[in-house]
Design an enzyme around this catalytic site. Structure first.
Site, PDB file in Angstrom:
ATOM      1  N   ASP A 154      -0.559  -4.016  13.811  1.00 13.38           N
ATOM      2  CA  ASP A 154      -0.925  -4.973  14.855  1.00 13.38           C
ATOM      3  C   ASP A 154       0.342  -5.660  15.367  1.00 13.38           C
ATOM      4  OD1 ASP A 154      -0.275  -6.943  13.024  1.00 13.38           O
ATOM      5  OD2 ASP A 154      -2.262  -7.874  12.991  1.00 13.38           O
TER       6      ASP A 154
ATOM      7  N   CYS B 222       0.224  -4.981   8.948  1.00 17.22           N
ATOM      8  CA  CYS B 222      -0.169  -6.142   9.761  1.00 17.22           C
ATOM      9  C   CYS B 222       0.591  -7.340   9.190  1.00 17.22           C
ATOM     10  CB  CYS B 222      -1.681  -6.324   9.791  1.00 17.22           C
ATOM     11  SG  CYS B 222      -2.479  -6.718   8.219  1.00 17.22           S
TER      12      CYS B 222
ATOM     13  N   THR C 140      -0.209  -9.480   6.713  1.00  9.21           N
ATOM     14  CA  THR C 140      -0.246  -9.448   5.247  1.00  9.21           C
ATOM     15  C   THR C 140      -0.469  -8.056   4.684  1.00  9.21           C
ATOM     16  OG1 THR C 140      -2.630  -9.784   5.265  1.00  9.21           O
ATOM     17  CG2 THR C 140      -1.240 -11.778   5.147  1.00  9.21           C
TER      18      THR C 140
ATOM     19  N   HIS D 109      -1.877   7.176  -9.654  1.00 10.92           N
ATOM     20  CA  HIS D 109      -3.148   6.881 -10.332  1.00 10.92           C
ATOM     21  C   HIS D 109      -4.350   6.875  -9.388  1.00 10.92           C
ATOM     22  CE1 HIS D 109      -1.374   4.756 -14.162  1.00 10.92           C
ATOM     23  NE2 HIS D 109      -0.763   5.901 -13.870  1.00 10.92           N
TER      24      HIS D 109
ATOM     25  N   HIS E 106      -7.194  10.253 -14.227  1.00 11.43           N
ATOM     26  CA  HIS E 106      -7.207   9.515 -12.961  1.00 11.43           C
ATOM     27  C   HIS E 106      -8.109  10.190 -11.930  1.00 11.43           C
ATOM     28  CE1 HIS E 106      -4.123   7.019 -14.630  1.00 11.43           C
ATOM     29  NE2 HIS E 106      -3.373   8.081 -14.866  1.00 11.43           N
TER      30      HIS E 106
HETATM   31  C1  RB5 Z   1      -2.603 -11.725  12.730  1.00  9.05           C
HETATM   32  O1  RB5 Z   1      -2.272 -13.032  13.014  1.00  9.05           O
HETATM   33  C2  RB5 Z   1      -2.941 -11.586  11.249  1.00  9.05           C
HETATM   34  O2  RB5 Z   1      -4.168 -12.181  10.975  1.00  9.05           O
HETATM   35  C3  RB5 Z   1      -2.951 -10.130  10.838  1.00  9.05           C
HETATM   36  O3  RB5 Z   1      -1.727  -9.555  11.142  1.00  9.05           O
HETATM   37  C4  RB5 Z   1      -3.181  -9.835   9.369  1.00  9.05           C
HETATM   38  O4  RB5 Z   1      -2.333 -10.587   8.572  1.00  9.05           O
HETATM   39  C5  RB5 Z   1      -4.568  -9.843   8.921  1.00  9.05           C
HETATM   40  O5  RB5 Z   1      -4.886  -9.539   7.746  1.00  9.05           O
END
Ligand code: RB5
Length: 148
Positions: free
Chosen positions: A8, A65, A67, A98, A133
């Site tokens: 993203d 993204c 996180t 695994h 596994h």
């Molecule tokens: C975007 O702001 C953020 O929410 C997205 O990149 C991600 O971290 C979502 O899990």
């Protein structure tokens, strides 16, 4: 290998760097975007990469993204996808060895570009160990099959 990559807006710059790195390792990259910086919806990109990997159009996938969590959750809704978030190289090789993960995810707001490259390399060089596994991975598939 053919490697599907998606991200993203939070991860466009890191995606570009990772795509070049993956190519430098001798792999082919299929880029599903986004290539822009304007706000967009991570589930759309998780789904695109998930469907490409599940369909065999790519051997495996990389999702990024903010996180790594949201985009991995979306990818895991595609039947046949096993995706997990990796923020360290130990997880990155074990998730293949695994769990036979066919997609890895990480967060551009969590790991820097050098760590991200190390994670990608560790994952791409790892091999599924099978054995005990395999039966556990099969159990994951059975959960999926039992609900659809
Ligand atoms: C975007 O702001 C953020 O929410 C997205 O990149 C991600 O971290 C979502 O899990």
């Amino acid at each position: 290998m053919k490697i599907a990559i998606g991200n993203d807006h939070a991860a466009t710059d890191l995606k570009m760097e990772i795509a070049e790195y993956v190519k430098s390792l001798g792999h082919e990259v299929i880029n599903f975007g986004t290539d822009g910086h304007e706000s967009c919806d991570y589930p759309a990109y998780g789904e695109k990469v998930g469907r490409a990997v599940a369909a065999g159009e790519a051997d495996c996938g990389i999702l990024i993204c903010g996180t790594g969590v949201g985009i991995s959750l979306a990818a895991n809704k595609v039947k046949g996808v096993r995706c997990g978030v990796c923020s360290d190289t130990t997880t990155a090789h074990l998730i293949k060895e695994h769990n036979n993960a066919n997609i890895i995810a990480f967060g551009a707001r969590i790991v820097g570009s050098e760590k991200a490259k190390d994670i990608v390399k560790a994952y791409l060089e790892a091999e599924f160990m099978g054995g005990r596994h395999q039966s556990r991975v099969d159990m994951i598939g059975e959960i999926e099959q039992s609900q659809r």
